[in-house]
Design an enzyme around this catalytic site. Structure first.
Site, PDB file in Angstrom:
ATOM      1  N   GLU A 277       0.831  -1.213   0.000  1.00  0.00           N
ATOM      2  CA  GLU A 277       0.000   0.000   0.000  1.00  0.00           C
ATOM      3  C   GLU A 277       0.866   1.265   0.000  1.00  0.00           C
ATOM      4  OE1 GLU A 277      -3.128  -0.061  -0.550  1.00  0.00           O
ATOM      5  OE2 GLU A 277      -3.312  -2.227  -0.376  1.00  0.00           O
ATOM      6  N   ASP A 358       3.787  -4.156  -5.772  1.00  0.00           N
ATOM      7  CA  ASP A 358       4.387  -5.427  -5.322  1.00  0.00           C
ATOM      8  C   ASP A 358       5.912  -5.325  -5.335  1.00  0.00           C
ATOM      9  OD1 ASP A 358       2.023  -6.698  -4.851  1.00  0.00           O
ATOM     10  OD2 ASP A 358       2.052  -7.968  -6.646  1.00  0.00           O
TER      11      ASP A 358
END
Ligand SMILES: [Zn+2]
Length: 410
Positions: A277, A358
Protein backbone atom coordinates in the site's frame (compact mmCIF):
# COMPACT_ATOMS: atom_id res chain seq x y z
CA UNK A 1 -31.06 10.59 -37.80
CA UNK A 2 -34.51 9.90 -36.42
CA UNK A 3 -35.45 9.24 -32.82
CA UNK A 4 -36.45 5.75 -33.87
CA UNK A 5 -33.00 4.93 -35.26
CA UNK A 6 -31.40 6.20 -32.08
CA UNK A 7 -33.79 4.06 -30.04
CA UNK A 8 -32.67 0.94 -31.92
CA UNK A 9 -29.00 1.90 -31.56
CA UNK A 10 -29.52 2.06 -27.78
CA UNK A 11 -31.26 -1.34 -27.76
CA UNK A 12 -28.46 -2.82 -29.90
CA UNK A 13 -25.78 -1.44 -27.56
CA UNK A 14 -27.51 -2.94 -24.53
CA UNK A 15 -27.79 -6.36 -26.18
CA UNK A 16 -24.25 -6.38 -27.60
CA UNK A 17 -22.80 -5.40 -24.25
CA UNK A 18 -24.79 -8.17 -22.56
CA UNK A 19 -23.67 -10.78 -25.11
CA UNK A 20 -19.97 -9.85 -24.88
CA UNK A 21 -20.20 -10.10 -21.11
CA UNK A 22 -21.89 -13.49 -21.21
CA UNK A 23 -19.40 -14.89 -23.74
CA UNK A 24 -16.46 -13.87 -21.57
CA UNK A 25 -18.17 -15.22 -18.45
CA UNK A 26 -18.72 -18.54 -20.26
CA UNK A 27 -15.08 -18.70 -21.38
CA UNK A 28 -14.05 -18.08 -17.80
CA UNK A 29 -16.45 -20.70 -16.46
CA UNK A 30 -14.87 -23.34 -18.70
CA UNK A 31 -11.68 -23.02 -16.66
CA UNK A 32 -13.20 -23.40 -13.21
CA UNK A 33 -12.01 -26.99 -13.05
CA UNK A 34 -8.51 -26.50 -14.43
CA UNK A 35 -5.59 -28.18 -12.67
CA UNK A 36 -3.75 -25.76 -10.48
CA UNK A 37 -0.26 -24.63 -11.51
CA UNK A 38 2.63 -25.82 -9.31
CA UNK A 39 3.02 -22.44 -7.57
CA UNK A 40 -0.56 -22.54 -6.33
CA UNK A 41 -0.79 -26.11 -5.04
CA UNK A 42 -0.54 -25.04 -1.43
CA UNK A 43 -3.31 -22.43 -1.57
CA UNK A 44 -6.17 -24.88 -1.13
CA UNK A 45 -6.40 -28.39 0.19
CA UNK A 46 -8.46 -30.86 -1.85
CA UNK A 47 -11.66 -30.17 0.05
CA UNK A 48 -11.34 -26.37 -0.13
CA UNK A 49 -10.51 -26.46 -3.82
CA UNK A 50 -13.75 -28.35 -4.48
CA UNK A 51 -15.57 -25.78 -2.38
CA UNK A 52 -14.03 -22.89 -4.34
CA UNK A 53 -15.17 -24.51 -7.59
CA UNK A 54 -18.72 -24.84 -6.27
CA UNK A 55 -18.62 -21.19 -5.14
CA UNK A 56 -17.54 -20.03 -8.61
CA UNK A 57 -20.16 -22.16 -10.35
CA UNK A 58 -22.91 -20.91 -8.03
CA UNK A 59 -21.96 -17.27 -8.62
CA UNK A 60 -21.71 -17.86 -12.35
CA UNK A 61 -25.25 -19.25 -12.56
CA UNK A 62 -26.56 -16.52 -10.26
CA UNK A 63 -24.85 -13.88 -12.44
CA UNK A 64 -26.57 -15.21 -15.56
CA UNK A 65 -29.96 -14.98 -13.85
CA UNK A 66 -29.47 -11.46 -12.45
CA UNK A 67 -27.94 -9.96 -15.59
CA UNK A 68 -30.62 -11.51 -17.83
CA UNK A 69 -33.27 -10.19 -15.49
CA UNK A 70 -31.87 -6.67 -15.52
CA UNK A 71 -31.45 -6.68 -19.30
CA UNK A 72 -35.07 -7.76 -19.75
CA UNK A 73 -36.17 -5.18 -17.20
CA UNK A 74 -34.34 -2.38 -19.04
CA UNK A 75 -35.62 -3.50 -22.45
CA UNK A 76 -39.16 -3.84 -21.10
CA UNK A 77 -38.96 -0.41 -19.50
CA UNK A 78 -37.73 1.12 -22.78
CA UNK A 79 -40.29 -0.76 -24.87
CA UNK A 80 -43.21 0.27 -22.64
CA UNK A 81 -42.15 3.95 -22.55
CA UNK A 82 -41.30 3.70 -18.86
CA UNK A 83 -39.26 6.89 -18.91
CA UNK A 84 -42.22 8.82 -20.34
CA UNK A 85 -44.49 7.47 -17.60
CA UNK A 86 -42.06 8.35 -14.77
CA UNK A 87 -41.36 11.76 -16.33
CA UNK A 88 -45.08 12.55 -16.50
CA UNK A 89 -45.49 11.43 -12.92
CA UNK A 90 -42.72 13.79 -11.79
CA UNK A 91 -44.18 16.61 -13.88
CA UNK A 92 -47.60 16.12 -12.29
CA UNK A 93 -46.07 16.85 -8.88
CA UNK A 94 -44.03 19.99 -9.65
CA UNK A 95 -43.16 22.49 -12.41
CA UNK A 96 -39.62 23.19 -11.24
CA UNK A 97 -37.19 21.53 -13.71
CA UNK A 98 -34.64 20.73 -11.00
CA UNK A 99 -37.26 19.16 -8.73
CA UNK A 100 -38.67 17.22 -11.72
CA UNK A 101 -35.19 15.81 -12.42
CA UNK A 102 -34.62 14.93 -8.75
CA UNK A 103 -38.01 13.20 -8.49
CA UNK A 104 -37.43 11.41 -11.78
CA UNK A 105 -34.05 9.98 -10.75
CA UNK A 106 -35.33 9.29 -7.24
CA UNK A 107 -38.18 7.16 -8.57
CA UNK A 108 -35.97 5.33 -11.11
CA UNK A 109 -33.19 4.58 -8.60
CA UNK A 110 -35.43 3.57 -5.72
CA UNK A 111 -37.63 1.52 -8.05
CA UNK A 112 -34.76 -0.43 -9.58
CA UNK A 113 -33.16 -0.95 -6.18
CA UNK A 114 -36.40 -2.36 -4.75
CA UNK A 115 -36.97 -4.61 -7.77
CA UNK A 116 -33.46 -6.08 -7.49
CA UNK A 117 -33.61 -6.28 -3.68
CA UNK A 118 -34.52 -10.01 -3.67
CA UNK A 119 -31.31 -10.70 -5.62
CA UNK A 120 -29.04 -8.88 -3.20
CA UNK A 121 -30.88 -10.55 -0.30
CA UNK A 122 -30.35 -13.97 -1.90
CA UNK A 123 -26.69 -13.26 -2.64
CA UNK A 124 -25.98 -12.29 0.98
CA UNK A 125 -28.21 -14.63 2.95
CA UNK A 126 -28.23 -17.70 0.72
CA UNK A 127 -25.03 -17.84 -1.37
CA UNK A 128 -22.53 -16.07 0.93
CA UNK A 129 -24.19 -17.78 3.92
CA UNK A 130 -23.91 -21.23 2.38
CA UNK A 131 -20.17 -20.79 1.77
CA UNK A 132 -19.58 -19.43 5.26
CA UNK A 133 -18.75 -15.82 4.34
CA UNK A 134 -21.83 -14.03 5.57
CA UNK A 135 -21.78 -12.25 8.94
CA UNK A 136 -24.45 -9.66 8.03
CA UNK A 137 -27.60 -9.71 10.11
CA UNK A 138 -30.95 -8.82 8.55
CA UNK A 139 -30.89 -5.67 10.68
CA UNK A 140 -27.50 -4.58 9.28
CA UNK A 141 -28.70 -5.42 5.77
CA UNK A 142 -31.81 -3.24 6.13
CA UNK A 143 -29.91 -0.40 7.81
CA UNK A 144 -27.26 -0.50 5.05
CA UNK A 145 -29.99 -0.14 2.44
CA UNK A 146 -31.61 2.80 4.19
CA UNK A 147 -28.28 4.55 4.79
CA UNK A 148 -27.34 3.90 1.15
CA UNK A 149 -30.55 5.55 -0.09
CA UNK A 150 -30.02 8.46 2.26
CA UNK A 151 -26.45 8.96 1.00
CA UNK A 152 -27.59 8.65 -2.60
CA UNK A 153 -30.28 11.29 -2.07
CA UNK A 154 -27.89 13.63 -0.32
CA UNK A 155 -24.77 13.25 -2.49
CA UNK A 156 -26.31 12.20 -5.82
CA UNK A 157 -29.16 14.68 -5.42
CA UNK A 158 -26.77 17.45 -4.38
CA UNK A 159 -24.44 16.92 -7.33
CA UNK A 160 -27.34 16.64 -9.78
CA UNK A 161 -28.84 19.89 -8.47
CA UNK A 162 -25.51 21.72 -8.94
CA UNK A 163 -25.06 20.34 -12.47
CA UNK A 164 -28.64 21.19 -13.52
CA UNK A 165 -28.32 24.60 -11.99
CA UNK A 166 -25.06 25.31 -13.88
CA UNK A 167 -26.77 24.13 -17.11
CA UNK A 168 -29.66 26.55 -16.56
CA UNK A 169 -27.36 29.40 -15.58
CA UNK A 170 -24.61 29.06 -18.18
CA UNK A 171 -25.97 27.12 -21.18
CA UNK A 172 -23.50 25.31 -23.47
CA UNK A 173 -20.49 26.12 -21.27
CA UNK A 174 -22.08 24.34 -18.34
CA UNK A 175 -19.70 21.42 -18.74
CA UNK A 176 -16.78 23.54 -17.48
CA UNK A 177 -18.63 24.53 -14.32
CA UNK A 178 -20.00 21.04 -13.83
CA UNK A 179 -16.49 19.64 -14.30
CA UNK A 180 -15.05 21.99 -11.68
CA UNK A 181 -17.81 21.01 -9.25
CA UNK A 182 -17.35 17.28 -9.82
CA UNK A 183 -13.55 17.60 -9.59
CA UNK A 184 -13.77 19.45 -6.26
CA UNK A 185 -16.25 16.90 -5.00
CA UNK A 186 -14.02 13.97 -6.08
CA UNK A 187 -10.98 15.42 -4.34
CA UNK A 188 -13.01 16.22 -1.23
CA UNK A 189 -14.44 12.69 -1.10
CA UNK A 190 -11.01 11.14 -1.63
CA UNK A 191 -9.68 13.07 1.35
CA UNK A 192 -12.59 12.77 3.74
CA UNK A 193 -14.33 9.55 2.71
CA UNK A 194 -12.84 7.69 5.68
CA UNK A 195 -13.86 10.41 8.11
CA UNK A 196 -17.34 11.20 6.83
CA UNK A 197 -18.79 8.18 5.04
CA UNK A 198 -17.16 5.08 6.52
CA UNK A 199 -18.31 5.84 10.12
CA UNK A 200 -21.93 5.63 8.91
CA UNK A 201 -21.40 1.98 8.06
CA UNK A 202 -18.47 0.77 10.19
CA UNK A 203 -16.55 1.29 13.39
CA UNK A 204 -12.93 2.38 12.97
CA UNK A 205 -10.44 2.25 15.79
CA UNK A 206 -6.78 3.27 15.72
CA UNK A 207 -4.47 0.25 15.67
CA UNK A 208 -3.44 -0.51 19.25
CA UNK A 209 0.15 -0.26 20.39
CA UNK A 210 1.83 -3.66 20.42
CA UNK A 211 4.11 -5.92 18.44
CA UNK A 212 2.24 -5.37 15.14
CA UNK A 213 2.32 -1.61 15.55
CA UNK A 214 6.05 -1.77 16.39
CA UNK A 215 6.81 -3.80 13.27
CA UNK A 216 4.80 -1.43 11.11
CA UNK A 217 6.54 1.62 12.58
CA UNK A 218 9.95 0.02 12.12
CA UNK A 219 9.17 -0.62 8.44
CA UNK A 220 7.70 2.86 7.88
CA UNK A 221 10.88 4.37 9.28
CA UNK A 222 13.09 2.46 6.82
CA UNK A 223 11.22 3.98 3.86
CA UNK A 224 10.80 7.44 5.43
CA UNK A 225 7.02 7.28 5.41
CA UNK A 226 4.86 8.95 8.04
CA UNK A 227 2.38 6.22 8.84
CA UNK A 228 0.67 7.49 11.97
CA UNK A 229 -2.92 6.91 10.91
CA UNK A 230 -3.59 3.20 10.87
CA UNK A 231 -7.16 2.18 11.53
CA UNK A 232 -8.82 -1.15 12.09
CA UNK A 233 -12.30 -1.44 10.64
CA UNK A 234 -14.92 -3.99 11.75
CA UNK A 235 -15.29 -5.69 8.38
CA UNK A 236 -16.25 -8.85 10.29
CA UNK A 237 -19.62 -7.20 10.88
CA UNK A 238 -20.59 -8.17 7.34
CA UNK A 239 -18.27 -10.78 5.94
CA UNK A 240 -15.30 -13.03 6.71
CA UNK A 241 -13.53 -11.70 3.59
CA UNK A 242 -10.49 -9.53 4.38
CA UNK A 243 -9.07 -6.38 2.84
CA UNK A 244 -6.76 -3.40 3.38
CA UNK A 245 -6.75 -0.07 1.62
CA UNK A 246 -5.10 3.31 1.46
CA UNK A 247 -7.08 6.54 1.26
CA UNK A 248 -6.58 10.28 1.22
CA UNK A 249 -3.37 12.17 0.69
CA UNK A 250 -1.27 14.81 2.42
CA UNK A 251 -2.20 15.07 6.08
CA UNK A 252 -5.35 13.03 5.55
CA UNK A 253 -3.61 9.90 4.30
CA UNK A 254 -4.42 6.78 6.25
CA UNK A 255 -4.32 3.02 6.03
CA UNK A 256 -7.36 0.97 6.89
CA UNK A 257 -7.02 -2.69 7.83
CA UNK A 258 -9.99 -5.02 8.13
CA UNK A 259 -10.15 -6.80 11.49
CA UNK A 260 -10.52 -9.99 9.46
CA UNK A 261 -7.12 -9.29 7.85
CA UNK A 262 -5.49 -8.93 11.26
CA UNK A 263 -7.04 -12.20 12.39
CA UNK A 264 -6.07 -14.15 9.28
CA UNK A 265 -2.51 -12.95 8.68
CA UNK A 266 0.76 -13.10 10.64
CA UNK A 267 2.40 -9.77 11.59
CA UNK A 268 5.05 -10.07 8.86
CA UNK A 269 2.38 -10.68 6.24
CA UNK A 270 0.44 -7.60 7.37
CA UNK A 271 3.59 -5.47 7.16
CA UNK A 272 4.14 -6.82 3.63
CA UNK A 273 0.58 -5.87 2.65
CA UNK A 274 1.16 -2.41 4.12
CA UNK A 275 4.44 -2.12 2.23
CA UNK A 276 2.44 -2.78 -0.95
CA UNK A 277 0.00 0.00 0.00
CA UNK A 278 2.87 2.38 0.80
CA UNK A 279 4.20 1.49 -2.67
CA UNK A 280 0.97 2.77 -4.23
CA UNK A 281 1.40 6.01 -2.38
CA UNK A 282 5.13 6.47 -3.03
CA UNK A 283 4.75 5.70 -6.73
CA UNK A 284 1.99 8.35 -6.87
CA UNK A 285 -0.67 5.91 -8.07
CA UNK A 286 -3.29 7.47 -5.82
CA UNK A 287 -2.81 10.98 -7.20
CA UNK A 288 -2.56 9.63 -10.75
CA UNK A 289 -5.84 7.69 -10.47
CA UNK A 290 -7.55 10.72 -9.01
CA UNK A 291 -6.47 12.96 -11.87
CA UNK A 292 -7.17 10.33 -14.52
CA UNK A 293 -10.73 9.99 -13.27
CA UNK A 294 -11.17 13.77 -13.18
CA UNK A 295 -9.82 14.02 -16.72
CA UNK A 296 -12.15 11.29 -18.00
CA UNK A 297 -15.08 13.03 -16.34
CA UNK A 298 -14.12 16.25 -18.13
CA UNK A 299 -14.02 14.53 -21.51
CA UNK A 300 -17.40 12.94 -20.86
CA UNK A 301 -18.99 16.20 -19.72
CA UNK A 302 -17.62 17.97 -22.80
CA UNK A 303 -19.11 15.34 -25.14
CA UNK A 304 -22.33 15.53 -23.14
CA UNK A 305 -22.46 19.30 -23.66
CA UNK A 306 -22.35 18.80 -27.45
CA UNK A 307 -25.49 16.66 -27.45
CA UNK A 308 -27.53 17.48 -24.38
CA UNK A 309 -29.58 20.28 -25.91
CA UNK A 310 -30.64 18.06 -28.83
CA UNK A 311 -34.25 16.92 -28.24
CA UNK A 312 -33.51 13.76 -30.25
CA UNK A 313 -31.97 12.21 -27.11
CA UNK A 314 -35.21 12.54 -25.16
CA UNK A 315 -37.37 11.49 -28.11
CA UNK A 316 -35.26 8.36 -28.60
CA UNK A 317 -36.40 7.22 -25.15
CA UNK A 318 -40.03 7.90 -26.08
CA UNK A 319 -40.26 11.06 -23.97
CA UNK A 320 -42.10 13.88 -25.73
CA UNK A 321 -41.02 16.77 -23.49
CA UNK A 322 -37.26 17.03 -24.07
CA UNK A 323 -35.29 17.72 -20.92
CA UNK A 324 -31.80 17.59 -19.45
CA UNK A 325 -32.48 14.61 -17.22
CA UNK A 326 -33.95 12.40 -19.97
CA UNK A 327 -31.12 13.46 -22.32
CA UNK A 328 -28.69 12.45 -19.59
CA UNK A 329 -30.08 8.90 -19.47
CA UNK A 330 -30.01 8.51 -23.27
CA UNK A 331 -26.49 9.89 -23.30
CA UNK A 332 -25.35 7.48 -20.58
CA UNK A 333 -26.69 4.53 -22.60
CA UNK A 334 -25.02 5.76 -25.81
CA UNK A 335 -21.77 6.54 -24.02
CA UNK A 336 -21.48 3.03 -22.56
CA UNK A 337 -19.12 1.66 -25.28
CA UNK A 338 -16.74 4.56 -24.63
CA UNK A 339 -16.90 4.07 -20.89
CA UNK A 340 -16.26 0.34 -21.41
CA UNK A 341 -13.09 1.22 -23.31
CA UNK A 342 -11.87 3.76 -20.78
CA UNK A 343 -12.69 1.20 -18.08
CA UNK A 344 -10.46 -1.35 -19.87
CA UNK A 345 -7.68 1.24 -20.04
CA UNK A 346 -8.00 2.01 -16.34
CA UNK A 347 -7.92 -1.72 -15.51
CA UNK A 348 -4.75 -2.21 -17.56
CA UNK A 349 -3.14 0.70 -15.80
CA UNK A 350 -4.28 -0.57 -12.43
CA UNK A 351 -2.72 -3.99 -13.11
CA UNK A 352 0.58 -2.29 -14.02
CA UNK A 353 0.36 -0.29 -10.77
CA UNK A 354 -0.20 -3.47 -8.78
CA UNK A 355 3.07 -4.92 -10.12
CA UNK A 356 4.83 -1.67 -9.20
CA UNK A 357 3.43 -1.75 -5.66
CA UNK A 358 4.39 -5.43 -5.32
CA UNK A 359 7.90 -4.61 -6.50
CA UNK A 360 8.08 -1.80 -4.00
CA UNK A 361 7.12 -4.18 -1.20
CA UNK A 362 9.68 -6.68 -2.48
CA UNK A 363 12.59 -4.22 -2.57
CA UNK A 364 11.78 -2.28 0.60
CA UNK A 365 10.56 -5.27 2.63
CA UNK A 366 10.28 -8.91 1.56
CA UNK A 367 8.57 -10.87 -1.18
CA UNK A 368 7.78 -14.12 0.63
CA UNK A 369 5.46 -12.74 3.35
CA UNK A 370 3.54 -10.87 0.66
CA UNK A 371 3.20 -14.07 -1.35
CA UNK A 372 1.89 -16.00 1.64
CA UNK A 373 -0.46 -13.12 2.51
CA UNK A 374 -1.87 -13.10 -1.04
CA UNK A 375 -2.32 -16.86 -0.92
CA UNK A 376 -4.20 -16.67 2.37
CA UNK A 377 -6.42 -13.86 1.10
CA UNK A 378 -7.20 -15.84 -2.06
CA UNK A 379 -7.98 -18.94 -0.04
CA UNK A 380 -10.20 -17.10 2.41
CA UNK A 381 -12.30 -15.56 -0.34
CA UNK A 382 -12.38 -18.82 -2.37
CA UNK A 383 -11.08 -16.85 -5.32
CA UNK A 384 -10.64 -18.17 -8.81
CA UNK A 385 -6.99 -19.16 -9.33
CA UNK A 386 -7.33 -20.02 -13.03
CA UNK A 387 -9.32 -17.23 -14.67
CA UNK A 388 -9.48 -17.02 -18.48
CA UNK A 389 -7.09 -14.37 -19.90
CA UNK A 390 -9.96 -12.59 -21.68
CA UNK A 391 -11.82 -12.34 -18.37
CA UNK A 392 -8.70 -10.99 -16.67
CA UNK A 393 -8.26 -8.45 -19.47
CA UNK A 394 -11.86 -7.23 -19.17
CA UNK A 395 -12.54 -7.30 -15.46
CA UNK A 396 -9.40 -7.63 -13.33
CA UNK A 397 -7.99 -4.55 -11.63
CA UNK A 398 -5.25 -6.76 -10.18
CA UNK A 399 -3.03 -9.30 -11.93
CA UNK A 400 -3.89 -12.92 -11.13
CA UNK A 401 -2.37 -14.54 -8.04
CA UNK A 402 -0.10 -16.67 -10.25
CA UNK A 403 1.16 -13.63 -12.18
CA UNK A 404 1.85 -11.76 -8.97
CA UNK A 405 3.72 -14.67 -7.40
CA UNK A 406 5.83 -15.11 -10.55
CA UNK A 407 6.64 -11.40 -10.58
CA UNK A 408 7.48 -11.35 -6.88
CA UNK A 409 9.87 -14.30 -7.29
CA UNK A 410 11.84 -12.94 -10.25
ZN1 LIG B 1 -2.60 -2.73 -4.69
Amino acid sequence: MTANTLFYIIIALLIINFLIDKIIDALNAKHYKDDLPQELHDVYDQEEYKKSQRYKATNYRFGIITSTFSLLLTLGFLGLDGFEIVDNLARSITDNPILIALLFFGIIMLGSDLITLPFSYYSTFVIEEKFGFNKTTVKTFVLDKIKGWFMMALIGGGLLTLILWSYQATGPNFWLYAWALVALFTIFMNMFYSKLIVPLFNKQTPLEAGSLMDKISAYAKTVGFKLDKIFVIDGSKRSTKANAYFSGFGNEKRVTLFDTLINDLEDEEIVAVLAHEVGHYKRRHIIFNLFASILLTGVMLYILSLFISNPLLSHALGVKTASFHIGLIAFALLYSPISEITGLGMNMLSRAFEYEADNYAKTTYKAEPLISALKKLSKNSLSNLTPHPAYVFMHYSHPTLLQRIKNLRT
